[in-house]
Design a protein around this motif. Structure first.
Motif, PDB file in Angstrom:
ATOM      1  N   LEU A   1      14.231 -42.014  12.979  1.00  0.00           N
ATOM      2  CA  LEU A   1      15.218 -42.849  12.289  1.00  0.00           C
ATOM      3  C   LEU A   1      15.256 -44.253  12.881  1.00  0.00           C
ATOM      4  N   LYS A   2      15.167 -44.324  14.192  1.00  0.00           N
ATOM      5  CA  LYS A   2      15.218 -45.633  14.847  1.00  0.00           C
ATOM      6  C   LYS A   2      14.000 -46.474  14.481  1.00  0.00           C
TER       7      LYS A   2
ATOM      8  N   TRP B   1      15.950 -38.818  16.286  1.00  0.00           N
ATOM      9  CA  TRP B   1      16.402 -40.126  16.768  1.00  0.00           C
ATOM     10  C   TRP B   1      15.261 -41.142  16.732  1.00  0.00           C
TER      11      TRP B   1
ATOM     12  N   THR C   1      26.568 -46.019   7.252  1.00  0.00           N
ATOM     13  CA  THR C   1      25.168 -46.389   7.043  1.00  0.00           C
ATOM     14  C   THR C   1      24.354 -45.136   6.767  1.00  0.00           C
TER      15      THR C   1
ATOM     16  N   LEU D   1      21.746 -47.376  15.562  1.00  0.00           N
ATOM     17  CA  LEU D   1      21.620 -46.186  14.721  1.00  0.00           C
ATOM     18  C   LEU D   1      22.970 -45.549  14.451  1.00  0.00           C
TER      19      LEU D   1
ATOM     20  N   LEU E   1      13.992 -46.471   9.917  1.00  0.00           N
ATOM     21  CA  LEU E   1      15.133 -46.900   9.106  1.00  0.00           C
ATOM     22  C   LEU E   1      16.042 -47.903   9.801  1.00  0.00           C
ATOM     23  N   SER E   2      16.069 -47.874  11.111  1.00  0.00           N
ATOM     24  CA  SER E   2      16.992 -48.766  11.818  1.00  0.00           C
ATOM     25  C   SER E   2      16.351 -49.340  13.066  1.00  0.00           C
TER      26      SER E   2
ATOM     27  N   PRO F   1      21.229 -44.150   7.887  1.00  0.00           N
ATOM     28  CA  PRO F   1      20.572 -43.435   9.000  1.00  0.00           C
ATOM     29  C   PRO F   1      21.504 -42.517   9.780  1.00  0.00           C
TER      30      PRO F   1
END
Length: 207
Positions: free
Chosen positions: A88-89, A85, A103, A98, A92-93, A105
């Motif tokens: 990715l946060k 988490w 999407t 998220l 990518l996001s 991610p």
């Protein structure tokens, strides 16, 4: 020599008296004796054959190996999901949510949730909850089945999400000469692994 002979006579005499007493005992006494022996045999048999020991009442510290593996699995699963988490946060996001459908991610997060968190916890529950937490076998079976079912559904959603992401970028990928789907070994290995997982779940629902 005389003392030895006397001792032997006394021993055999005592043995003979014991035999006579057993032969003269009443039938009811003999039946009671046989009943007691049979009861003892049944009790010993129930303790040693066909009876599962009540390991749940022994407490978690009676089986340290099971306790350590169960705690380790739960801690590792939570740590992996939290790390995914965070990564990715951040990478990518950073601004967008998220958990947004269609999407990129969302795909790695759902796959990690399915096979890095739910599946290991379900396996650990099957192995340890009955022994460590005192759950009944049926409760553990239901809990394990529910988690594995949710894991299968989550993994399937993760693949569908990635499929739709590729569909949305199909024109750009075709323009580069790429295939829209199954572009790498990752996608092939992943779809085979998911298919085997779903097959295993479907074929073991009756156990």
């Amino acid at each position: 020599d005389h003392d030895v002979l006397s001792y032997c006579r006394e021993t055999f005499s005592s043995f003979g008296a014991l035999v006579d007493m057993l032969q003269d005992s009443s039938p009811s006494a003999q039946r009671n004796l046989m009943a007691e022996d049979s009861s003892d045999d049944v009790e010993r048999t129930s303790l040693t054959a066909g009876k599962i020991p009540d390991v749940a009442s022994a407490g978690p510290f009676k089986r340290p190996g099971v306790l350590i593996s169960a705690v380790g699995t739960h801690v590792a699963a939570v740590a992996l999901l939290a790390m995914m988490w965070h990564t990715l946060k951040k990478a990518l996001s950073p601004e967008a949510p998220l958990l947004t459908w269609r999407t990129f991610p969302l795909h790695p997060f759902l796959m990690t949730l399915a096979f890095g968190f739910l599946s290991p916890v379900a396996a650990a529950a099957w192995r340890s909850y009955e022994h460590l937490l005192g759950f009944t076998h049926r409760q553990v079976k239901v809990f394990h089945g529910v988690l594995m079912g949710v894991a299968a559904l989550t993994g399937l959603l993760g693949v569908i999400d990635m499929w739709l992401v590729h569909e949305d970028g199909a024109a750009a990928q075709v323009a580069k000469g790429w295939a829209v789907h199954f572009q790498s070994a990752h996608s092939w290995v992943g779809i085979v692994a998911l298919a085997l997982f779903l097959l295993q779940a479907c074929t073991h629902t009756h156990t």
